[in-house]
Motif scaffolding. Structure first.
Motif, PDB file in Angstrom:
ATOM      1  N   GLY A  69      -4.013  -1.877   4.120  1.00  0.00           N
ATOM      2  CA  GLY A  69      -2.965  -1.620   5.098  1.00  0.00           C
ATOM      3  C   GLY A  69      -2.083  -0.437   4.770  1.00  0.00           C
ATOM      4  N   MET A  70      -2.491   0.395   3.821  1.00  0.00           N
ATOM      5  CA  MET A  70      -1.662   1.548   3.469  1.00  0.00           C
ATOM      6  C   MET A  70      -1.650   2.561   4.602  1.00  0.00           C
ATOM      7  SD  MET A  70      -3.956   3.807   0.801  1.00  0.00           S
ATOM      8  CE  MET A  70      -4.133   2.479  -0.362  1.00  0.00           C
ATOM      9  N   LYS A  71      -0.574   3.331   4.652  1.00  0.00           N
ATOM     10  CA  LYS A  71      -0.463   4.428   5.603  1.00  0.00           C
ATOM     11  C   LYS A  71      -0.588   5.780   4.914  1.00  0.00           C
ATOM     12  CE  LYS A  71       2.405   1.938   8.957  1.00  0.00           C
ATOM     13  NZ  LYS A  71       3.642   1.965   9.771  1.00  0.00           N
ATOM     14  N   ASN A  72      -0.298   5.822   3.623  1.00  0.00           N
ATOM     15  CA  ASN A  72      -0.295   7.094   2.902  1.00  0.00           C
ATOM     16  C   ASN A  72      -0.946   6.930   1.534  1.00  0.00           C
ATOM     17  OD1 ASN A  72       1.491   8.811   4.728  1.00  0.00           O
ATOM     18  ND2 ASN A  72       2.860   7.086   4.326  1.00  0.00           N
ATOM     19  N   PHE A  73      -1.870   7.844   1.224  1.00  0.00           N
ATOM     20  CA  PHE A  73      -2.480   7.943  -0.103  1.00  0.00           C
ATOM     21  C   PHE A  73      -2.030   9.298  -0.640  1.00  0.00           C
ATOM     22  CE2 PHE A  73      -6.797   6.962  -2.380  1.00  0.00           C
ATOM     23  CZ  PHE A  73      -6.190   7.153  -3.613  1.00  0.00           C
ATOM     24  N   VAL A  74      -0.917   9.291  -1.351  1.00  0.00           N
ATOM     25  CA  VAL A  74      -0.258  10.512  -1.808  1.00  0.00           C
ATOM     26  C   VAL A  74      -0.717  10.838  -3.223  1.00  0.00           C
ATOM     27  CG1 VAL A  74       1.967  11.637  -2.214  1.00  0.00           C
ATOM     28  CG2 VAL A  74       1.759   9.892  -0.423  1.00  0.00           C
ATOM     29  N   LEU A 127      -2.618   7.401 -13.166  1.00  0.00           N
ATOM     30  CA  LEU A 127      -1.803   6.213 -12.919  1.00  0.00           C
ATOM     31  C   LEU A 127      -1.430   6.191 -11.443  1.00  0.00           C
ATOM     32  CD1 LEU A 127      -0.030   3.782 -13.871  1.00  0.00           C
ATOM     33  CD2 LEU A 127       1.823   5.449 -14.193  1.00  0.00           C
ATOM     34  N   ALA A 128      -1.768   5.092 -10.764  1.00  0.00           N
ATOM     35  CA  ALA A 128      -1.394   4.919  -9.366  1.00  0.00           C
ATOM     36  C   ALA A 128      -0.194   3.994  -9.269  1.00  0.00           C
ATOM     37  CB  ALA A 128      -2.557   4.349  -8.563  1.00  0.00           C
ATOM     38  N   VAL A 129       0.780   4.389  -8.481  1.00  0.00           N
ATOM     39  CA  VAL A 129       1.962   3.586  -8.193  1.00  0.00           C
ATOM     40  C   VAL A 129       1.779   2.976  -6.811  1.00  0.00           C
ATOM     41  CG1 VAL A 129       4.475   3.618  -7.920  1.00  0.00           C
ATOM     42  CG2 VAL A 129       3.366   5.168  -9.554  1.00  0.00           C
ATOM     43  N   PRO A 235       4.824  -0.392   2.429  1.00  0.00           N
ATOM     44  CA  PRO A 235       4.131  -1.330   1.542  1.00  0.00           C
ATOM     45  C   PRO A 235       2.621  -1.076   1.531  1.00  0.00           C
ATOM     46  CG  PRO A 235       5.768  -2.492   2.840  1.00  0.00           C
ATOM     47  CD  PRO A 235       5.713  -1.094   3.387  1.00  0.00           C
ATOM     48  N   GLY A 236       2.066  -1.008   0.335  1.00  0.00           N
ATOM     49  CA  GLY A 236       0.645  -0.721   0.176  1.00  0.00           C
ATOM     50  C   GLY A 236       0.326   0.741  -0.026  1.00  0.00           C
ATOM     51  N   ASP A 237       1.284   1.642   0.268  1.00  0.00           N
ATOM     52  CA  ASP A 237       1.047   3.056   0.022  1.00  0.00           C
ATOM     53  C   ASP A 237       0.874   3.307  -1.471  1.00  0.00           C
ATOM     54  OD1 ASP A 237       1.228   3.576   2.699  1.00  0.00           O
ATOM     55  OD2 ASP A 237       3.092   4.721   2.599  1.00  0.00           O
ATOM     56  N   VAL A 238       0.122   4.354  -1.778  1.00  0.00           N
ATOM     57  CA  VAL A 238      -0.209   4.686  -3.163  1.00  0.00           C
ATOM     58  C   VAL A 238       0.254   6.100  -3.473  1.00  0.00           C
ATOM     59  CG1 VAL A 238      -2.121   5.101  -4.776  1.00  0.00           C
ATOM     60  CG2 VAL A 238      -2.182   3.116  -3.250  1.00  0.00           C
ATOM     61  N   ILE A 239       0.846   6.268  -4.650  1.00  0.00           N
ATOM     62  CA  ILE A 239       1.096   7.599  -5.210  1.00  0.00           C
ATOM     63  C   ILE A 239       0.262   7.709  -6.475  1.00  0.00           C
ATOM     64  CG2 ILE A 239       2.765   9.236  -6.131  1.00  0.00           C
ATOM     65  CD1 ILE A 239       4.950   7.787  -4.599  1.00  0.00           C
ATOM     66  N   SER A 240      -0.721   8.609  -6.468  1.00  0.00           N
ATOM     67  CA  SER A 240      -1.528   8.878  -7.654  1.00  0.00           C
ATOM     68  C   SER A 240      -0.861  10.043  -8.381  1.00  0.00           C
ATOM     69  CB  SER A 240      -2.959   9.224  -7.243  1.00  0.00           C
ATOM     70  OG  SER A 240      -3.857   9.062  -8.311  1.00  0.00           O
ATOM     71  N   THR A 241      -0.460   9.815  -9.631  1.00  0.00           N
ATOM     72  CA  THR A 241       0.603  10.599 -10.256  1.00  0.00           C
ATOM     73  C   THR A 241       0.149  11.794 -11.091  1.00  0.00           C
ATOM     74  OG1 THR A 241       0.646   9.046 -12.109  1.00  0.00           O
ATOM     75  CG2 THR A 241       2.170   8.629 -10.288  1.00  0.00           C
ATOM     76  N   GLY A 242      -1.108  12.178 -11.005  1.00  0.00           N
ATOM     77  CA  GLY A 242      -1.576  13.333 -11.768  1.00  0.00           C
ATOM     78  C   GLY A 242      -2.415  12.920 -12.965  1.00  0.00           C
ATOM     79  N   THR A 243      -3.096  13.895 -13.542  1.00  0.00           N
ATOM     80  CA  THR A 243      -4.074  13.608 -14.597  1.00  0.00           C
ATOM     81  C   THR A 243      -3.781  14.381 -15.875  1.00  0.00           C
ATOM     82  OG1 THR A 243      -6.464  13.277 -14.896  1.00  0.00           O
ATOM     83  CG2 THR A 243      -5.774  15.431 -14.081  1.00  0.00           C
ATOM     84  N   PRO A 244      -4.097  13.794 -17.036  1.00  0.00           N
ATOM     85  CA  PRO A 244      -3.962  14.522 -18.299  1.00  0.00           C
ATOM     86  C   PRO A 244      -5.115  15.506 -18.482  1.00  0.00           C
ATOM     87  CG  PRO A 244      -4.840  12.335 -18.714  1.00  0.00           C
ATOM     88  CD  PRO A 244      -4.521  12.400 -17.241  1.00  0.00           C
ATOM     89  N   PRO A 245      -5.103  16.301 -19.554  1.00  0.00           N
ATOM     90  CA  PRO A 245      -6.167  17.284 -19.746  1.00  0.00           C
ATOM     91  C   PRO A 245      -7.518  16.629 -20.014  1.00  0.00           C
ATOM     92  CG  PRO A 245      -4.787  17.154 -21.697  1.00  0.00           C
ATOM     93  CD  PRO A 245      -4.110  16.340 -20.646  1.00  0.00           C
ATOM     94  N   GLY A 246      -8.562  17.444 -19.863  1.00  0.00           N
ATOM     95  CA  GLY A 246      -9.910  16.963 -20.126  1.00  0.00           C
ATOM     96  C   GLY A 246     -10.792  16.906 -18.892  1.00  0.00           C
ATOM     97  N   VAL A 247     -10.307  17.452 -17.758  1.00  0.00           N
ATOM     98  CA  VAL A 247     -11.143  17.468 -16.560  1.00  0.00           C
ATOM     99  C   VAL A 247     -12.262  18.486 -16.738  1.00  0.00           C
ATOM    100  CG1 VAL A 247      -9.248  16.718 -15.085  1.00  0.00           C
ATOM    101  CG2 VAL A 247      -9.677  19.171 -15.394  1.00  0.00           C
ATOM    102  N   GLY A 248     -13.323  18.325 -15.928  1.00  0.00           N
ATOM    103  CA  GLY A 248     -14.468  19.209 -16.062  1.00  0.00           C
ATOM    104  C   GLY A 248     -14.132  20.661 -15.832  1.00  0.00           C
ATOM    105  N   MET A 249     -13.235  20.927 -14.885  1.00  0.00           N
ATOM    106  CA  MET A 249     -12.832  22.296 -14.583  1.00  0.00           C
ATOM    107  C   MET A 249     -12.205  22.983 -15.785  1.00  0.00           C
ATOM    108  SD  MET A 249     -10.242  23.536 -11.528  1.00  0.00           S
ATOM    109  CE  MET A 249      -8.889  22.532 -12.143  1.00  0.00           C
ATOM    110  N   GLY A 250     -11.570  22.193 -16.665  1.00  0.00           N
ATOM    111  CA  GLY A 250     -10.877  22.776 -17.802  1.00  0.00           C
ATOM    112  C   GLY A 250     -11.740  22.989 -19.034  1.00  0.00           C
TER     113      GLY A 250
END
Length: 281
Positions: A69-74, A127-129, A235-250
Motif C-alpha cells: 500500500g505504499m505511495k512512495n519508494f524514495v 537500510l530502508a526506513v 504509512p508503508g512508504d519507504v526511504i532507502s537511505t544510500g549505500t556504502p562503498p563496494g558497488v560494482g561501478m566503484g
C-alpha cells in the motif's frame, strides 16, 4: 517484532516471526501490513498479541515485501562519503532524492532480472526506513516518531541507464525486480541506533560491500524530515537511505552483474536477502 508478508506474489498474507524463527499468520488479525497497522497504535496492538496462539505457517513460504500500500519508494543517492569517493562524486551538501518505480518492488529472495541490452547492472545494500504515520514537513526532532521500523533494501541499478542516457537517475533504478525489500520489517523499538548497523553484500560468495550506517552523511532522522518537506510520506512508504562503498561501478576495473549469479546481503539485526540473477525473457 519482525513483521512480514508470506505467500505467492500478489497473494501475500501478513505474518510475524516468532522467537523460534517460525512464521505466524496474522491474516485473522489484520487485513495486511499497511495503513493503520503500521501506526504506533497498530504496532502496539500486534505486540500485545499472544504469539503462541497465532496459526503456524508450515514449511518455508516465499516472502514478499514486508509492507504494502505504499505511495512512495524514495531513494537517497551518494549518502556515504566513502561511496561518493569511489564514484568520483563530490559529497552532497543536501540529500539527493530520486524515486524508484513501485513496479520494481519485490520480495527479498525473488530473482533479479538482468534487462535486455544491460551492460552495467549493479548491487547496493541499503537500510530502508518504513514510514508508520503520515509525515508532512516534520522537524528533525520529531522525524523518528513517524517511523514504523527498518528493513534491508537492495537498490539494484543499471548504471549506463542511470548515468549515460541523459535525464535523471530514475531510469536506471526502476526496472522490474530492481527493488528487493525485506525479509521483514523490524519495529523501531528493536533497533537501538539506526546509525550503528553493520551491513554487507556478497556476490557469488565474494564480499563486495562491508560497511556501516555510521558513515552516512545524512542520518535517518535528517532524511525523514528532509524528504517530508518535498514529498508527503504515507504509512508503508519507504526511504532507502544510500549505500556504502563496494558497488560494482566503484571497482577498478568495474564489475557488473550477469545472469546466473547470486547476491547475498544483509544488515545486522534486520535479516538477509538472497537473490539469483536471471536473463530477461
Amino acid at each position: 517484532m519482525k513483521l512480514l508478508r508470506h505467500g505467492p506474489a500478489g497473494q501475500e498474507k501478513p505474518g510475524l516471526l516468532d522467537a523460534e524463527g517460525m512464521i505466524r499468520d496474522l491474516s485473522g488479525v489484520i487485513p495486511d501490513l499497511a495503513g493503520e497497522a503500521l501506526s504506533p497504535a497498530g504496532i502496539a496492538r500486534l505486540q500485545g498479541l499472544d504469539v503462541a496462539a497465532l496459526p503456524k505457517v508450515a514449511g518455508r513460504p516465499r516472502l514478499g515485501p514486508p509492507v504494502t500500500g505504499m505511495k512512495n519508494f524514495v531513494c537517497i543517492g551518494l549518502n556515504y562519503a566513502d561511496h561518493a569517493a569511489e564514484t568520483g562524486s563530490p559529497i552532497p551538501k543536501e540529500p539527493i532524492i530520486f524515486l524508484k518505480s513501485l513496479g520494481a518492488l519485490q520480495g527479498p529472495d525473488d530473482d533479479v532480472v538482468i534487462p535486455r541490452n544491460s551492460a552495467k547492472t549493479d548491487w547496493e545494500v541499503e537500510l530502508a526506513v518504513i514510514i508508520g504515520t503520515t509525515a508532512r514537513s516534520v522537524p528533525e526532532a520529531q522525524a523518528l516518531d513517524h517511523v514504523a521500523g527498518y528493513a534491508v533494501s537492495n537498490d539494484v541499478s543499471e548504471r549506463e541507464w542511470q548515468l549515460e542516457r541523459g535525464g535523471t537517475w530514475d531510469k536506471g533504478k526502476g526496472y522490474e525486480t530492481f527493488g528487493p525489500l525485506g525479509p521483514w520489517l523490524v519495529t523501531k523499538d528493536e533497533v537501538a541506533d539506526p546509525q550503528d548497523l553493520a551491513m554487507f553484500c556478497d556476490v557469488d560468495g565474494e564480499r563486495m560491500q562491508d560497511g556501516s550506517t555510521r558513515t552516512m552523511i545524512f542520518g535517518v532522522a535528517k532524511l525523514v524530515s528532509y524528504v517530508s518537506h518535498f514529498i508527503t510520506l504515507h504509512p508503508g512508504d519507504v526511504i532507502s537511505t544510500g549505500t556504502p562503498p563496494g558497488v560494482g561501478m566503484g571497482k577498478k576495473p568495474p564489475v557488473f552483474l550477469r545472469a546466473g549469479q547470486t547476491m547475498r546481503l544483509g544488515i545486522a539485526g534486520l535479516g538477509e536477502q538472497n537473490q539469483r540473477t536471471v536473463a530477461a525473457e
